[in-house]
Motif scaffolding. Structure first.
Motif: not given
Lengths: 111, 97, 122
Positions: B59-80
């Motif tokens: 969930l992109g809102e949760d990764s942005s909240a936590r300052g995570l920018n460099d993410l495992n490319p196997d995960f696709r970011s989605i919104d609510y």
């Protein structure tokens, strides 16, 4: 819910008179909030309010007395970065009173 | 096919380990809340043995909240909205918390 | 204020946002500092994740902890200790953290606890 009138518009405040919504603040609101506390805003007050609002924008919290003094000293010089100077402008509890007039939340742990 | 959601970091509970051990082919994995920390590159090793048919989301809102920018490319970011869509697409949802 | 001073250590062990621990610890830290007591913070386990820069929690309706932690300096709270093992386990380096921190190994942590009068855990 308690409300005050700013430019004839009702604006919600908490039981201590702090604005509930940061977005409701305007310079006119500051004049109004100050008058209710018996403070007539001058240039000297405004430069403190500006420092305070900058502090909030950077750190997302209202400062207690010590960090407020520090921030004022950094922005306006050591002569103004003194609690006695802030007391003369915002009598009683400067951090709390100035936060209220600046439309910010009450500082946490403010004595 | 099942959507698995996890809301704990890899170290705060056994939720992630148990979830990974319970996945079937064709399931999807969605990291939410503190669960998104598992997509930090330092944890990539945890996911190397997942079947290729398992889709991974966060969930992109949760990764942005936590300052995570460099993410495992196997995960696709989605919104609510994407979260709702996934919940409808899979037969059931299992929450690991 | 009285002359009595006690040194406080706040131990943080939880990631931010998932629960209120990080925020509670911050509130207590600010309160201790208002009473002008010497204070150190220790970040271990998942709490090292509190220190990541550029957090943006607007989308989940919470306050920005990284902005608040940057403020600690203004309260003269400058003793920020970090468990080096916890960073390593999460693939993080000290350079990833923009705050002024002091890295500690396990024995350093034991010493830190021994040196303080009161220890509070979050």
């Amino acid at each position: 819910m308690t409300e005050i009138l700013i430019n004839d518009q009702p604006v919600p405040v908490d039981p201590e008179g702090f604005l509930r919504n940061l977005g409701d603040w305007t310079p006119e609101a500051a004049e109004q909030l100050a008058l209710q506390e018996g403070v007539q805003l001058t240039e000297a007050h405004w430069e403190i309010l500006t420092v305070l609002r900058q502090f909030y924008q950077t750190f997302e919290m209202s400062p207690a007395m010590r960090p407020l003094v520090k921030a004022v000293a950094a922005e306006l010089g050591p002569d103004k970065g003194k609690s006695i100077y802030l007391m003369s402008l915002f009598p009683g509890s400067p951090a709390k009173l100035a936060s209220k007039i600046a439309g910010l939340p009450k500082p946490t742990n403010c004595l | 096919m099942t959507l698995h959601t996890i809301n704990k970091t890899p170290t705060e509970s056994s939720a992630l380990n148990n979830c990974l051990a319970s996945l079937s082919d064709g399931d999807a994995l969605l990291l939410i809340e503190n669960g998104v920390y598992a997509a930090m590159p330092g944890y990539a090793e945890l996911f190397t043995r997942l079947p290729a048919s398992v889709q991974c989301y966060l969930l992109g809102e949760d990764s942005s909240a936590r300052g995570l920018n460099d993410l495992n490319p196997d995960f696709r970011s989605i919104d609510y909205d994407g979260f709702v869509e996934l919940s409808c697409r899979y037969n059931k949802v299992v929450s690991w918390f | 204020m009285s002359d009595t001073k006690k040194s406080f250590l706040i131990i943080n062990r939880k990631a931010p946002y998932g629960c209120s621990a990080a925020r509670d610890a911050l509130d207590v830290a600010l309160t201790i500092s208002v009473f002008e007591q010497p204070l150190s913070l220790l970040f271990m386990d998942d709490a090292v994740l509190q220190l990541l820069p550029a957090q943006n929690p607007a989308g989940i309706g919470q306050k920005n902890l990284s902005a608040n932690l940057a403020m600690l300096e203004m309260y003269d709270i400058d003793q920020l200790h970090v468990c080096s093992e916890a960073l390593q386990q999460r693939g993080l380096r000290a350079e990833d953290i923009e705050l002024n921190i002091n890295l500690l190994d396990r024995s350093g942590i034991a010493t830190l606890i021994k040196q303080h009068d009161q220890v509070l855990s979050f």
